[in-house]
Design an enzyme around this catalytic site. Structure first.
Site: not given
Ligand code: DOR
Ligand code: ZN
Length: 400
Positions: A58, A60, A62, A92, A178, A256, A283, A297
Protein backbone atom coordinates in the site's frame (compact mmCIF):
# COMPACT_ATOMS: atom_id res chain seq x y z
CA UNK A 1 24.57 -10.43 -13.42
CA UNK A 2 26.18 -12.50 -10.68
CA UNK A 3 26.47 -11.72 -7.00
CA UNK A 4 27.86 -13.73 -4.12
CA UNK A 5 26.57 -12.80 -0.69
CA UNK A 6 28.84 -14.05 2.09
CA UNK A 7 28.52 -14.52 5.81
CA UNK A 8 24.96 -13.29 6.33
CA UNK A 9 22.50 -14.12 9.07
CA UNK A 10 19.81 -15.28 6.69
CA UNK A 11 16.25 -14.79 7.86
CA UNK A 12 12.96 -15.27 6.10
CA UNK A 13 9.53 -16.54 7.06
CA UNK A 14 10.86 -19.96 8.12
CA UNK A 15 14.67 -19.83 8.16
CA UNK A 16 17.35 -18.42 10.45
CA UNK A 17 20.94 -19.48 9.82
CA UNK A 18 24.35 -18.10 8.86
CA UNK A 19 25.39 -18.70 5.28
CA UNK A 20 26.06 -17.58 1.73
CA UNK A 21 23.82 -16.98 -1.28
CA UNK A 22 24.72 -16.99 -4.96
CA UNK A 23 22.53 -14.99 -7.36
CA UNK A 24 22.73 -15.43 -11.12
CA UNK A 25 20.60 -13.78 -13.82
CA UNK A 26 18.47 -12.07 -11.21
CA UNK A 27 17.48 -15.26 -9.39
CA UNK A 28 18.74 -17.11 -6.33
CA UNK A 29 20.74 -20.05 -7.67
CA UNK A 30 22.44 -21.48 -4.60
CA UNK A 31 22.09 -21.24 -0.82
CA UNK A 32 24.60 -22.95 1.47
CA UNK A 33 26.66 -22.60 4.61
CA UNK A 34 29.60 -21.74 2.38
CA UNK A 35 29.84 -21.03 -1.33
CA UNK A 36 33.09 -20.44 -3.19
CA UNK A 37 33.23 -18.62 -6.53
CA UNK A 38 36.16 -16.96 -8.24
CA UNK A 39 36.18 -13.48 -9.74
CA UNK A 40 32.62 -12.40 -9.15
CA UNK A 41 31.17 -9.45 -7.28
CA UNK A 42 30.98 -10.34 -3.60
CA UNK A 43 29.16 -8.70 -0.74
CA UNK A 44 30.47 -9.62 2.68
CA UNK A 45 27.73 -9.11 5.24
CA UNK A 46 29.97 -9.64 8.30
CA UNK A 47 27.20 -11.52 10.08
CA UNK A 48 24.59 -8.80 9.59
CA UNK A 49 20.95 -9.78 8.97
CA UNK A 50 19.86 -10.49 5.41
CA UNK A 51 16.15 -10.80 4.69
CA UNK A 52 14.04 -10.97 1.53
CA UNK A 53 13.50 -7.36 0.41
CA UNK A 54 10.23 -5.89 1.66
CA UNK A 55 7.11 -5.51 -0.47
CA UNK A 56 4.64 -2.78 0.36
CA UNK A 57 1.00 -3.67 -0.20
CA UNK A 58 0.00 0.00 0.00
CA UNK A 59 1.74 3.17 -1.21
CA UNK A 60 0.97 6.45 -2.99
CA UNK A 61 3.56 7.78 -5.46
CA UNK A 62 1.36 10.63 -6.80
CA UNK A 63 2.44 10.09 -10.39
CA UNK A 64 0.82 11.12 -12.77
CA UNK A 65 -0.43 14.53 -11.87
CA UNK A 66 0.60 15.27 -8.30
CA UNK A 67 4.34 14.99 -8.72
CA UNK A 68 5.24 17.97 -6.56
CA UNK A 69 4.43 15.59 -3.68
CA UNK A 70 6.27 12.54 -5.08
CA UNK A 71 7.02 10.94 -8.43
CA UNK A 72 7.79 7.41 -9.49
CA UNK A 73 11.54 8.01 -9.27
CA UNK A 74 11.60 9.62 -5.80
CA UNK A 75 9.05 7.12 -4.53
CA UNK A 76 11.13 4.23 -5.85
CA UNK A 77 14.28 5.62 -4.26
CA UNK A 78 12.45 6.02 -0.97
CA UNK A 79 11.33 2.40 -1.28
CA UNK A 80 14.89 1.19 -1.87
CA UNK A 81 16.18 3.24 1.05
CA UNK A 82 13.58 1.55 3.24
CA UNK A 83 14.50 -1.96 2.05
CA UNK A 84 11.65 -2.40 -0.45
CA UNK A 85 11.95 -3.75 -4.00
CA UNK A 86 8.22 -4.11 -4.65
CA UNK A 87 5.30 -1.77 -4.05
CA UNK A 88 1.61 -1.77 -4.81
CA UNK A 89 0.53 1.74 -5.79
CA UNK A 90 -2.92 3.12 -5.11
CA UNK A 91 -4.99 4.71 -7.87
CA UNK A 92 -5.67 8.19 -6.43
CA UNK A 93 -3.41 9.99 -8.90
CA UNK A 94 -4.48 12.68 -11.40
CA UNK A 95 -5.96 11.34 -13.59
CA UNK A 96 -7.18 8.55 -11.35
CA UNK A 97 -5.88 5.23 -12.59
CA UNK A 98 -8.97 3.94 -14.38
CA UNK A 99 -7.56 3.43 -17.87
CA UNK A 100 -5.10 1.45 -19.91
CA UNK A 101 -3.23 4.72 -20.65
CA UNK A 102 -2.59 5.56 -17.00
CA UNK A 103 -1.66 1.97 -16.16
CA UNK A 104 0.82 1.96 -19.02
CA UNK A 105 2.22 5.38 -18.16
CA UNK A 106 3.14 4.13 -14.67
CA UNK A 107 4.46 0.79 -15.92
CA UNK A 108 6.59 2.36 -18.66
CA UNK A 109 8.07 4.96 -16.36
CA UNK A 110 8.84 2.33 -13.77
CA UNK A 111 10.43 0.02 -16.37
CA UNK A 112 12.60 2.84 -17.71
CA UNK A 113 13.80 3.69 -14.21
CA UNK A 114 14.56 0.04 -13.43
CA UNK A 115 14.67 0.67 -9.69
CA UNK A 116 11.90 -1.43 -8.10
CA UNK A 117 8.96 -3.58 -9.22
CA UNK A 118 5.74 -1.62 -9.20
CA UNK A 119 2.24 -2.99 -9.28
CA UNK A 120 -0.20 -0.21 -10.15
CA UNK A 121 -3.76 -0.71 -8.89
CA UNK A 122 -6.66 -0.04 -11.18
CA UNK A 123 -9.44 1.97 -9.51
CA UNK A 124 -12.55 -0.01 -8.52
CA UNK A 125 -14.98 2.64 -9.79
CA UNK A 126 -14.16 4.67 -12.88
CA UNK A 127 -12.50 7.95 -11.86
CA UNK A 128 -13.67 7.21 -8.30
CA UNK A 129 -17.24 8.11 -9.28
CA UNK A 130 -18.47 5.51 -6.83
CA UNK A 131 -20.68 3.68 -9.30
CA UNK A 132 -19.22 2.91 -12.75
CA UNK A 133 -17.50 -0.46 -13.25
CA UNK A 134 -17.37 -0.67 -17.05
CA UNK A 135 -13.57 -0.14 -17.19
CA UNK A 136 -13.09 -3.29 -15.07
CA UNK A 137 -14.83 -5.40 -17.68
CA UNK A 138 -12.86 -3.70 -20.46
CA UNK A 139 -9.48 -4.29 -18.80
CA UNK A 140 -10.10 -7.89 -17.82
CA UNK A 141 -7.63 -9.04 -20.48
CA UNK A 142 -4.72 -7.24 -18.74
CA UNK A 143 -2.88 -9.99 -16.90
CA UNK A 144 -0.58 -7.50 -15.16
CA UNK A 145 -3.44 -6.25 -13.04
CA UNK A 146 -3.42 -8.07 -9.71
CA UNK A 147 -5.34 -5.66 -7.49
CA UNK A 148 -8.01 -2.97 -7.69
CA UNK A 149 -8.73 -0.27 -5.14
CA UNK A 150 -10.52 3.05 -4.54
CA UNK A 151 -8.14 3.73 -1.65
CA UNK A 152 -8.35 7.30 -0.44
CA UNK A 153 -12.13 7.32 -0.57
CA UNK A 154 -13.47 3.76 -0.63
CA UNK A 155 -16.57 2.40 -2.34
CA UNK A 156 -19.67 3.65 -0.53
CA UNK A 157 -22.44 1.95 -2.49
CA UNK A 158 -22.79 -1.61 -1.19
CA UNK A 159 -24.30 -2.97 -4.37
CA UNK A 160 -21.45 -1.50 -6.42
CA UNK A 161 -18.94 -3.05 -4.03
CA UNK A 162 -20.61 -6.46 -4.37
CA UNK A 163 -20.60 -6.23 -8.17
CA UNK A 164 -16.95 -5.13 -8.12
CA UNK A 165 -16.09 -8.13 -5.95
CA UNK A 166 -17.80 -10.44 -8.42
CA UNK A 167 -15.80 -8.97 -11.31
CA UNK A 168 -12.61 -9.15 -9.23
CA UNK A 169 -13.30 -12.80 -8.50
CA UNK A 170 -13.81 -13.63 -12.17
CA UNK A 171 -10.48 -11.95 -13.02
CA UNK A 172 -8.66 -13.37 -10.00
CA UNK A 173 -7.92 -9.85 -8.75
CA UNK A 174 -7.69 -8.93 -5.11
CA UNK A 175 -9.97 -6.07 -4.16
CA UNK A 176 -8.37 -3.69 -1.67
CA UNK A 177 -10.70 -1.85 0.65
CA UNK A 178 -10.23 1.54 2.27
CA UNK A 179 -12.99 1.11 4.86
CA UNK A 180 -14.46 4.49 5.65
CA UNK A 181 -18.16 5.22 5.52
CA UNK A 182 -18.40 8.83 4.27
CA UNK A 183 -21.72 9.20 6.08
CA UNK A 184 -19.87 8.85 9.36
CA UNK A 185 -16.49 10.40 8.51
CA UNK A 186 -17.49 13.76 9.93
CA UNK A 187 -19.26 12.27 12.95
CA UNK A 188 -17.17 9.37 14.20
CA UNK A 189 -14.16 7.93 12.41
CA UNK A 190 -14.29 4.75 14.47
CA UNK A 191 -17.83 3.94 13.41
CA UNK A 192 -16.90 4.99 9.86
CA UNK A 193 -14.22 2.29 9.71
CA UNK A 194 -16.11 -0.35 11.65
CA UNK A 195 -19.33 -0.16 9.61
CA UNK A 196 -17.53 -0.41 6.30
CA UNK A 197 -15.33 -3.24 7.52
CA UNK A 198 -18.33 -5.24 8.67
CA UNK A 199 -20.04 -4.64 5.32
CA UNK A 200 -16.98 -5.68 3.31
CA UNK A 201 -16.51 -8.83 5.37
CA UNK A 202 -20.13 -9.79 4.70
CA UNK A 203 -19.78 -9.04 0.98
CA UNK A 204 -16.59 -11.10 0.82
CA UNK A 205 -18.42 -14.05 2.37
CA UNK A 206 -21.17 -13.69 -0.20
CA UNK A 207 -19.03 -13.11 -3.28
CA UNK A 208 -16.10 -15.36 -2.29
CA UNK A 209 -13.81 -12.68 -3.72
CA UNK A 210 -10.29 -12.10 -2.39
CA UNK A 211 -10.61 -9.07 -0.15
CA UNK A 212 -7.62 -7.16 1.26
CA UNK A 213 -8.54 -4.85 4.13
CA UNK A 214 -6.16 -1.88 4.07
CA UNK A 215 -4.74 -0.08 7.12
CA UNK A 216 -6.99 -1.79 9.68
CA UNK A 217 -6.85 0.32 12.82
CA UNK A 218 -9.65 -0.45 15.29
CA UNK A 219 -10.05 -3.38 17.66
CA UNK A 220 -13.61 -3.87 16.40
CA UNK A 221 -12.54 -4.09 12.74
CA UNK A 222 -9.90 -6.63 13.67
CA UNK A 223 -12.55 -8.72 15.38
CA UNK A 224 -14.90 -8.54 12.38
CA UNK A 225 -12.12 -9.60 10.03
CA UNK A 226 -11.01 -12.47 12.25
CA UNK A 227 -14.62 -13.66 12.40
CA UNK A 228 -14.78 -13.45 8.61
CA UNK A 229 -11.57 -15.42 8.22
CA UNK A 230 -12.83 -18.06 10.64
CA UNK A 231 -15.97 -18.50 8.60
CA UNK A 232 -13.85 -19.18 5.53
CA UNK A 233 -13.93 -15.81 3.76
CA UNK A 234 -10.87 -15.04 1.66
CA UNK A 235 -9.69 -11.93 3.49
CA UNK A 236 -6.23 -10.55 4.17
CA UNK A 237 -5.58 -8.00 6.87
CA UNK A 238 -3.10 -5.14 6.51
CA UNK A 239 -1.85 -2.95 9.34
CA UNK A 240 0.45 0.07 9.17
CA UNK A 241 3.60 0.99 11.09
CA UNK A 242 1.94 4.20 12.32
CA UNK A 243 -1.08 2.40 13.77
CA UNK A 244 1.39 0.19 15.63
CA UNK A 245 3.83 2.93 16.62
CA UNK A 246 1.55 5.75 17.78
CA UNK A 247 -1.40 6.33 20.09
CA UNK A 248 -3.78 9.26 19.88
CA UNK A 249 -3.12 10.57 23.39
CA UNK A 250 0.55 11.08 22.54
CA UNK A 251 0.52 11.98 18.85
CA UNK A 252 -2.71 12.54 16.97
CA UNK A 253 -1.03 13.15 13.59
CA UNK A 254 -3.59 13.63 10.83
CA UNK A 255 -4.04 10.45 8.79
CA UNK A 256 -6.93 8.31 7.56
CA UNK A 257 -7.80 6.15 9.34
CA UNK A 258 -6.79 8.21 12.39
CA UNK A 259 -4.25 7.28 15.02
CA UNK A 260 -6.20 5.24 17.56
CA UNK A 261 -6.18 4.32 21.25
CA UNK A 262 -3.82 2.10 23.22
CA UNK A 263 -6.43 -0.73 23.22
CA UNK A 264 -6.47 -0.69 19.42
CA UNK A 265 -2.68 -0.96 19.21
CA UNK A 266 -2.84 -3.86 21.67
CA UNK A 267 -5.50 -5.53 19.52
CA UNK A 268 -3.27 -5.23 16.44
CA UNK A 269 -0.30 -6.75 18.26
CA UNK A 270 -2.47 -9.54 19.68
CA UNK A 271 -3.83 -10.28 16.19
CA UNK A 272 -0.26 -10.46 14.84
CA UNK A 273 0.61 -12.95 17.58
CA UNK A 274 -2.48 -15.00 16.73
CA UNK A 275 -1.39 -15.15 13.08
CA UNK A 276 -4.40 -13.14 11.93
CA UNK A 277 -2.55 -10.20 10.38
CA UNK A 278 -1.26 -10.75 6.86
CA UNK A 279 0.73 -7.71 5.79
CA UNK A 280 2.27 -4.46 6.87
CA UNK A 281 1.45 -1.74 4.35
CA UNK A 282 3.05 1.64 4.83
CA UNK A 283 0.26 3.80 3.34
CA UNK A 284 3.19 6.01 2.26
CA UNK A 285 1.31 9.25 1.50
CA UNK A 286 3.59 12.21 0.75
CA UNK A 287 2.28 15.79 1.07
CA UNK A 288 4.06 19.15 1.20
CA UNK A 289 4.39 21.08 4.47
CA UNK A 290 1.80 23.56 3.26
CA UNK A 291 -0.67 20.82 2.33
CA UNK A 292 -0.20 19.28 5.77
CA UNK A 293 -0.83 22.67 7.40
CA UNK A 294 -4.08 22.84 5.43
CA UNK A 295 -5.09 19.42 6.73
CA UNK A 296 -4.14 16.82 4.11
CA UNK A 297 -4.21 13.40 5.78
CA UNK A 298 -1.30 10.99 5.61
CA UNK A 299 2.41 10.54 6.16
CA UNK A 300 5.41 9.13 4.37
CA UNK A 301 6.31 5.66 5.54
CA UNK A 302 8.62 3.68 3.30
CA UNK A 303 11.87 4.85 4.88
CA UNK A 304 10.84 4.30 8.50
CA UNK A 305 8.60 1.22 8.28
CA UNK A 306 11.15 -1.46 9.12
CA UNK A 307 12.77 0.25 12.08
CA UNK A 308 9.39 1.15 13.62
CA UNK A 309 8.02 -2.38 13.18
CA UNK A 310 11.24 -4.05 14.27
CA UNK A 311 11.40 -1.95 17.42
CA UNK A 312 7.71 -2.12 18.37
CA UNK A 313 7.05 -5.74 17.39
CA UNK A 314 10.30 -7.66 17.67
CA UNK A 315 12.14 -5.71 20.37
CA UNK A 316 9.22 -4.67 22.55
CA UNK A 317 6.63 -7.38 21.95
CA UNK A 318 8.56 -10.56 21.43
CA UNK A 319 7.36 -11.16 17.89
CA UNK A 320 9.93 -13.08 15.85
CA UNK A 321 11.89 -11.60 12.99
CA UNK A 322 10.54 -14.53 10.93
CA UNK A 323 7.03 -13.25 11.57
CA UNK A 324 8.04 -9.73 10.59
CA UNK A 325 9.52 -11.12 7.38
CA UNK A 326 6.24 -12.90 6.72
CA UNK A 327 4.30 -9.63 7.15
CA UNK A 328 6.68 -7.44 5.17
CA UNK A 329 7.79 -9.84 2.41
CA UNK A 330 6.29 -13.32 2.21
CA UNK A 331 2.57 -12.55 2.41
CA UNK A 332 2.73 -9.36 0.31
CA UNK A 333 4.48 -11.34 -2.45
CA UNK A 334 1.79 -14.00 -2.33
CA UNK A 335 -1.04 -11.47 -2.48
CA UNK A 336 0.55 -9.58 -5.38
CA UNK A 337 1.75 -12.74 -7.12
CA UNK A 338 5.41 -11.69 -7.18
CA UNK A 339 8.29 -14.18 -7.38
CA UNK A 340 9.69 -12.72 -4.17
CA UNK A 341 9.33 -12.75 -0.43
CA UNK A 342 11.37 -15.78 0.63
CA UNK A 343 14.92 -17.04 0.32
CA UNK A 344 14.92 -20.13 -1.84
CA UNK A 345 16.34 -21.25 -5.17
CA UNK A 346 14.54 -19.80 -8.19
CA UNK A 347 13.13 -16.77 -6.33
CA UNK A 348 14.14 -13.20 -7.33
CA UNK A 349 17.48 -12.21 -5.84
CA UNK A 350 15.95 -9.36 -3.81
CA UNK A 351 17.31 -8.74 -0.33
CA UNK A 352 17.58 -6.17 2.39
CA UNK A 353 20.64 -6.08 4.63
CA UNK A 354 19.94 -4.70 8.09
CA UNK A 355 21.85 -3.93 11.24
CA UNK A 356 19.33 -4.90 13.89
CA UNK A 357 21.50 -3.64 16.74
CA UNK A 358 21.98 -0.16 15.37
CA UNK A 359 19.82 2.66 16.71
CA UNK A 360 18.70 5.27 14.21
CA UNK A 361 17.15 8.68 14.70
CA UNK A 362 14.50 9.67 12.15
CA UNK A 363 15.63 12.73 10.19
CA UNK A 364 13.25 13.70 7.39
CA UNK A 365 15.95 15.84 5.76
CA UNK A 366 17.67 12.59 4.80
CA UNK A 367 14.60 11.07 3.12
CA UNK A 368 14.80 10.15 -0.56
CA UNK A 369 11.08 10.86 -0.74
CA UNK A 370 9.94 14.38 -1.58
CA UNK A 371 7.65 14.14 1.43
CA UNK A 372 8.90 15.33 4.81
CA UNK A 373 5.58 14.60 6.52
CA UNK A 374 6.40 12.20 9.31
CA UNK A 375 5.23 12.18 12.93
CA UNK A 376 8.31 10.12 13.81
CA UNK A 377 10.81 12.96 13.29
CA UNK A 378 13.55 12.87 15.93
CA UNK A 379 12.38 9.55 17.35
CA UNK A 380 14.83 6.69 17.82
CA UNK A 381 14.35 3.12 16.67
CA UNK A 382 16.43 -0.01 16.26
CA UNK A 383 17.26 -1.44 12.86
CA UNK A 384 19.19 0.36 10.16
CA UNK A 385 18.85 -0.48 6.47
CA UNK A 386 22.40 -1.00 5.17
CA UNK A 387 21.68 -2.10 1.62
CA UNK A 388 18.89 -3.16 -0.74
CA UNK A 389 19.55 -5.64 -3.52
CA UNK A 390 17.27 -6.33 -6.47
CA UNK A 391 17.91 -9.16 -8.89
CA UNK A 392 21.46 -9.46 -7.59
CA UNK A 393 22.16 -5.77 -8.11
CA UNK A 394 22.91 -3.47 -5.18
CA UNK A 395 20.36 -0.70 -5.75
CA UNK A 396 20.82 1.10 -2.47
CA UNK A 397 23.78 1.18 -0.14
CA UNK A 398 23.96 3.30 2.96
CA UNK A 399 27.63 4.05 2.32
CA UNK A 400 27.14 5.60 -1.10
O1 DOR B 1 -4.21 9.43 5.23
C1 DOR B 1 -4.40 9.02 4.10
N1 DOR B 1 -3.78 9.56 3.03
N2 DOR B 1 -5.23 8.00 3.92
C2 DOR B 1 -5.61 7.59 2.70
O2 DOR B 1 -6.37 6.67 2.59
C3 DOR B 1 -5.13 8.29 1.50
C4 DOR B 1 -3.84 8.95 1.75
C5 DOR B 1 -3.45 9.91 0.67
O3 DOR B 1 -3.57 9.57 -0.51
O4 DOR B 1 -2.98 11.01 0.98
ZN1 ZN C 1 -6.59 4.32 2.52
Amino acid sequence: MELLIKNARIIDVTQDFVGDIYINNGLIEEIAKEIHKENIKTLNCNGKTLMPAFIDTHAHFRDPGLTWKEDIETGSRAALKGGYTGVCLMANTNPICSSKETLEYVRNKSNELNLIDIHQCLSVTKNFDGITLSHLEELGYDKKIKAISDDGVGVNNSNTMLEAMEIAKRNNWVIMSHAESPEFSKIDMRIAENMMTLRDVELAKLSKARLHMCHVSTKESIKYIIDGKMSGANITLEVTPHHIGLTRDINDYRVNPPIREKEDVEAIIEAIKLGMVDTIGTDHAPHTDEEKRKGSPGMVGLETAFSICFTKLVKENDISLNKLSELMSYNPAKILDMNKGKISVGIDGDFVLVDVDKKIKVNCEEFASKGRNTPFEGMEFYGEILATIKGGEIKFSKDE
